[in-house]
Design an enzyme around this catalytic site. Sequence first.
Site, PDB file in Angstrom:
ATOM      1  N   LYS A  52       0.870  -1.206  -0.133  1.00  0.00           N
ATOM      2  CA  LYS A  52      -0.061  -0.157   0.004  1.00  0.00           C
ATOM      3  C   LYS A  52       0.939   1.365   0.042  1.00  0.00           C
ATOM      4  O   LYS A  52       0.635   2.330  -0.623  1.00  0.00           O
ATOM      5  CB  LYS A  52      -0.805  -0.140   1.261  1.00  0.00           C
ATOM      6  CG  LYS A  52      -2.142  -1.172   1.133  1.00  0.00           C
ATOM      7  CD  LYS A  52      -2.652  -1.333   2.645  1.00  0.00           C
ATOM      8  CE  LYS A  52      -3.774  -2.494   2.367  1.00  0.00           C
ATOM      9  NZ  LYS A  52      -4.418  -2.888   3.444  1.00  0.00           N
ATOM     10  N   GLN A  96      -4.335  -1.585   9.700  1.00  0.00           N
ATOM     11  CA  GLN A  96      -4.496  -3.117   8.941  1.00  0.00           C
ATOM     12  C   GLN A  96      -4.903  -4.056  10.090  1.00  0.00           C
ATOM     13  O   GLN A  96      -4.563  -4.047  11.014  1.00  0.00           O
ATOM     14  CB  GLN A  96      -2.866  -3.356   8.513  1.00  0.00           C
ATOM     15  CG  GLN A  96      -2.799  -4.684   7.770  1.00  0.00           C
ATOM     16  CD  GLN A  96      -3.426  -4.609   6.269  1.00  0.00           C
ATOM     17  OE1 GLN A  96      -3.530  -3.467   5.953  1.00  0.00           O
ATOM     18  NE2 GLN A  96      -3.590  -5.683   5.863  1.00  0.00           N
ATOM     19  N   ASP A 119     -10.951   2.607   4.181  1.00  0.00           N
ATOM     20  CA  ASP A 119     -11.338   0.809   4.053  1.00  0.00           C
ATOM     21  C   ASP A 119     -12.619   1.005   3.878  1.00  0.00           C
ATOM     22  O   ASP A 119     -13.315  -0.225   3.536  1.00  0.00           O
ATOM     23  CB  ASP A 119     -10.477   0.441   5.090  1.00  0.00           C
ATOM     24  CG  ASP A 119      -9.287  -0.247   5.170  1.00  0.00           C
ATOM     25  OD1 ASP A 119      -9.066  -0.642   3.886  1.00  0.00           O
ATOM     26  OD2 ASP A 119      -8.596  -0.309   6.155  1.00  0.00           O
TER      27      ASP A 119
HETATM   28  N1  GUN Z   1      -6.865  -7.088   6.209  1.00  0.00           N
HETATM   29  C1  GUN Z   1      -7.256  -7.763   5.228  1.00  0.00           C
HETATM   30  N2  GUN Z   1      -7.688  -7.018   4.190  1.00  0.00           N
HETATM   31  C2  GUN Z   1      -7.752  -5.814   4.775  1.00  0.00           C
HETATM   32  C3  GUN Z   1      -8.049  -4.499   4.364  1.00  0.00           C
HETATM   33  O1  GUN Z   1      -8.645  -4.560   3.153  1.00  0.00           O
HETATM   34  N3  GUN Z   1      -7.925  -3.461   5.105  1.00  0.00           N
HETATM   35  C4  GUN Z   1      -7.310  -3.474   6.262  1.00  0.00           C
HETATM   36  N4  GUN Z   1      -7.256  -2.352   7.098  1.00  0.00           N
HETATM   37  N5  GUN Z   1      -6.791  -4.775   6.687  1.00  0.00           N
HETATM   38  C5  GUN Z   1      -7.034  -5.750   5.986  1.00  0.00           C
END
Ligand code: GUN
Length: 298
Positions: A52, A96, A119
């Site tokens: 990211k 995350q 998100d």
């Molecule tokens: N863990 C697995 N997929 C995601 C996501 O799309 N966003 C976040 N913040 N954590 C995750």
Amino acid sequence: MQILNGKEAAQAIKDSLKIKVAQLASQGKEVPHLAAILVGNNGASETYVAAKVKACEEVGFKSTLIRAEENITAQKLLETIRELNSDPDVDGILVQLPLPKHISEDEVINAIDPGKDVDGFHPSNVGRMVLGQSTFVPATPYGIMLLLEHYKVETKGKHAVVIGRSNIVGRPMSILLSGNSNPGNCTVTLCHSHTPNLKELCLEADIIVAALGRAEFVTAHMVKDGAVVIDVGITRVEDATKKSGFKLKGDVAYDEVAPKCSFITPVPGGVGPMTIAALMKNTFKSCAQKHYEEAEGE
Ligand code: GUN
């Protein structure tokens, strides 16, 4: 059979964002800024967050990575979120997941300013998505919708079977595919661990979205000829021949399923890159809504 190449589609999205960001920067305007919080040392989470941050660099966004120890208190984590909420320079905040067991994910998600919740996990954003209102759509299902759009996959009137009901993928995916939109307008069956006749349902599906997190769960005898198969799985399976010691396996037994499909996503290089591109789009949208009324929020 056509491969839905997520790497290629994601690159097209990132290229278009990069041009928009360069224009903003050349006009002396704010460029999008994503703040990511990573708690602990989960290997997979490390990889995702690094990807990211790298994507931010690629498109010209600012990014801040905040690392916290596994034993951080909930109170301290919430304090960090509140600081980011009130920082006018930050457009997007993501924490995350998963978080360590002693921290409530719900409490953390609820603490994020919905206007910065790129998100799309905050209850008010989930509610807006369900109602078909403009919002931040969770990155993985949003990325899948963008991929279907990119390859002009017909979804109207189709029967979609989504396997897995997580808040991050399966449930929002079922809502988006059933929405009055294009892609969308599917009849959706949402399956989970208590679905008794999964194989029969899959055999009736025009579109299968496999998001249950079990390597090679979907086999050829579960897929009808001409189906569209979207594989969200990314299970790490030990492989001594790899430098990392593992290889990534999808939820679909690709080699046997692919020949039956009209379209299929590979793993890696399918849904994964689209998730990142969708997050970049959400972060751009957050910045645009804050700073440029005239910019399209998409
Ligand atoms: N863990 C697995 N997929 C995601 C996501 O799309 N966003 C976040 N913040 N954590 C995750």
